[in-house]
Design an enzyme around this catalytic site. Structure first.
Site, short mmCIF file in Angstrom:
data_model
loop_
_atom_site.label_atom_id
_atom_site.label_comp_id
_atom_site.label_asym_id
_atom_site.label_seq_id
_atom_site.Cartn_x
_atom_site.Cartn_y
_atom_site.Cartn_z
N LYS A 44 0.66 -1.03 -0.23
CA LYS A 44 -0.21 0.20 -0.03
C LYS A 44 0.26 1.01 0.38
CE LYS A 44 -0.48 0.29 5.28
NZ LYS A 44 -1.87 -0.02 6.02
N SER A 45 2.48 1.36 0.35
CA SER A 45 3.38 2.31 0.24
C SER A 45 3.42 2.49 -1.35
CB SER A 45 4.30 1.83 1.01
OG SER A 45 3.82 1.65 2.13
N SER A 47 9.32 9.62 7.53
CA SER A 47 9.62 10.58 6.41
C SER A 47 7.81 10.53 5.16
CB SER A 47 10.59 9.68 5.51
OG SER A 47 9.55 7.63 5.46
N GLN A 48 6.98 10.77 6.03
CA GLN A 48 6.44 10.82 5.45
C GLN A 48 5.95 11.73 4.43
OE1 GLN A 48 3.03 9.07 7.86
NE2 GLN A 48 3.21 7.26 7.32
N GLY A 85 -2.36 7.71 7.61
CA GLY A 85 -1.33 8.65 8.24
C GLY A 85 -0.93 9.74 7.00
N ARG A 90 -3.78 13.08 15.93
CA ARG A 90 -2.11 13.12 15.87
C ARG A 90 -1.96 14.38 15.23
NH1 ARG A 90 -1.34 7.71 11.95
NH2 ARG A 90 0.73 8.34 11.39
N ASP A 141 8.65 -2.89 10.71
CA ASP A 141 7.40 -3.34 10.75
C ASP A 141 7.69 -5.11 10.54
OD1 ASP A 141 6.14 -1.53 10.12
OD2 ASP A 141 5.57 -1.13 8.83
#
Length: 463
Positions: free
Chosen positions: A20-21, A161-162, A89, A117, A301
């Site tokens: 999904k990233s 890092s998003q 997020g 958040r 993860d």
């Protein structure tokens, strides 16, 4: 109902869900192309649906070719002024810079836990790059109005890092070239995934040690045919099953992937399993297994899969994360920076008050030597006629004043001595690694012996 599952053997071939990233990055890049791109092997989890809704709101025309393929005609032309990112997020921090390309105000809103958040790490860099921001005190909903201009900005990468990912994808379309200076980048493999996605759409970005990124402006995203690879976090569990109980082949994955969790193959080989890499698949086969040590700093993860492997090995295994923070005693002088992105920031005034109280107490400094030769620091606050001693061990990336500061005065009022410790590799204690309890549990024993020698073997200890 109780059910017993006896030990058995496994053998088979499986395909994990897509990453999904990668999917969310590819959707954003397809939006920014003014041509038609095709994304294959995409699966529609909640986060991917949120990203898909965002690109449609911002102007993409999406057609489903088959159950796992999308045809996307890109081009920024907002159909609405509100982006709903759900509880994602990544979508929040990715599409805020993308929405900042628009010359009209766009509101980013979400739901659930995302509303609690903190988002303030985005605001100052966006403003430096020419974006008007209504920040709502640091939480969603927020409003941005561009177009983002480019230029020079500094970004804090120590939390996530998003947001950097969002800037790297948006800034190639800015009017000016951009130099991003990043402090303390974490999860750098995710930045590699972003650079890889941008390159597949014809975008050029250069970087040096994840500290400086140079993004030429006025670039064009070209159309592409993008097959989303399998998710290595999901593949890791399947490969652990093969390594411990038979033979499992996982399709649509490659060890050449930019995903951090390809490191599971390294862990399995160190554990003694056989790993076979082919063009579009990886196979794990059972062999006699052994204990090993593994650094999971850049692939947190993987911890569930590694923990499962440790249980199945029935031997001690060290899973470590590198951590070399030296916060020291800077809380009083740098509390705003420390709490800026912390869930503790609402208690800032209480923490300052507690620190002032602690500074007036007769705290004694003490040191012990761990079983593996590290010098560990603790502080002891005695209480007259104490009923016992409370040992306080802070959490990861924290320290005693933050985790326990607001309660120390209360604990002492209950007639307790307090021993608060800098965990190994943190504060003023020595060490290069934290090990999530593997070695820390023995440090607890060491401090208990320290208390026994000081207070007597029959003195009550509380944890």
């Amino acid at each position: 109902m109780d059910k017993t599952v006896p030990p058995g053997r496994v053998k088979g071939t499986l395909t994990p869900p897509c990453s999904k990233s990668y999917a969310q990055r590819a959707l954003a890049a397809a939006l920014l192309s003014e041509e038609v791109s095709v994304l294959r092997n995409i699966e529609f989890c909640d986060d991917t649906r949120s990203a898909l809704q965002c690109i449609e709101t911002l102007g993409a025309r999406v057609r489903r070719v088959d159950p796992t393929s999308l045809s996307i005609e890109g081009g920024l032309s907002p159909k609405g002024c509100v982006l709903n990112v759900g509880e994602s997020g990544l979508s929040t921090r990715l599409f805020t810079p993308v929405a900042s390309l628009c010359p009209t105000p766009v509101t980013i809103e979400g739901r659930g836990s995302l509303l609690r958040r903190p988002m303030q790490m985005m605001f100052e860099p966006l403003r430096r790059l020419g974006v008007r921001v209504r920040d709502n005190g640091g939480f969603l909903p927020i409003e941005v109005c561009g177009p983002i201009q480019g230029g020079e900005a500094e970004v804090d990468g120590s939390v996530s890092s998003q947001f950097i990912t969002g800037l790297l994808l948006a800034l190639p379309l800015a009017r000016r070239d951009t130099s991003l200076h990043v402090r303390g980048a974490v999860s750098t493999p995710y930045l590699d995934m972003t650079l890889d996605t941008a390159a597949r759409f014809g975008i050029e970005i250069s970087q040096r040690d994840y500290e400086e990124f140079y993004i030429p402006g006025r670039q064009r995203y070209r159309s592409t045919y993008f097959s989303i690879e399998g998710d290595w976090s999901a593949a890791a569990m399947l490969l652990v099953a093969g390594a411990t109980a038979g033979e499992v082949t996982v399709r649509n994955v490659s060890m050449l992937s930019k995903q951090a969790d390809t490191a599971i193959c390294t862990a399995l080989v160190r554990a003694g399993a056989a790993v076979i890499n082919e063009e579009d698949s990886v196979t794990a086969l059972h062999r006699p297994l052994r204990a090993f040590e593994f650094d999971a700093t850049n692939c947190p993860d993987l911890f569930p899969a590694l923990a499962a492997l440790a249980v199945l090995l029935l031997v001690a295994m060290h899973i470590v994360m590198r951590y070399a923070c030296r916060r020291g005693r800077a809380l009083g002088t740098n509390i705003d920076a420390v709490l800026a992105n912390s869930s503790f920031r609402h208690y800032k005034d209480f923490i300052i008050k507690a620190q002032a109280w602690l500074a007036q107490q007769p705290v004694e400094e003490g040191f012990v030597t761990s079983f593996d030769g590290l010098r560990l620091r603790g502080r002891f606050l005695p209480c007259e006629n104490a009923r016992g001693t409370l040992l306080l061990f802070h959490g990861w990336r924290s320290y005693p004043e933050l985790d326990f500061g607001v309660a120390m005065e209360f604990y002492r009022s209950q007639g307790l001595n307090l021993l608060f410790v800098d965990e190994r590799a943190q504060g003023e204690s020595e060490g290069k690694f934290i090990t999530f309890g593997v070695r820390e549990r023995r440090d607890v024993h060491t401090w208990a012996h320290w208390c026994a020698e000081r207070l007597g073997k029959n003195a009550p200890l509380l944890l």
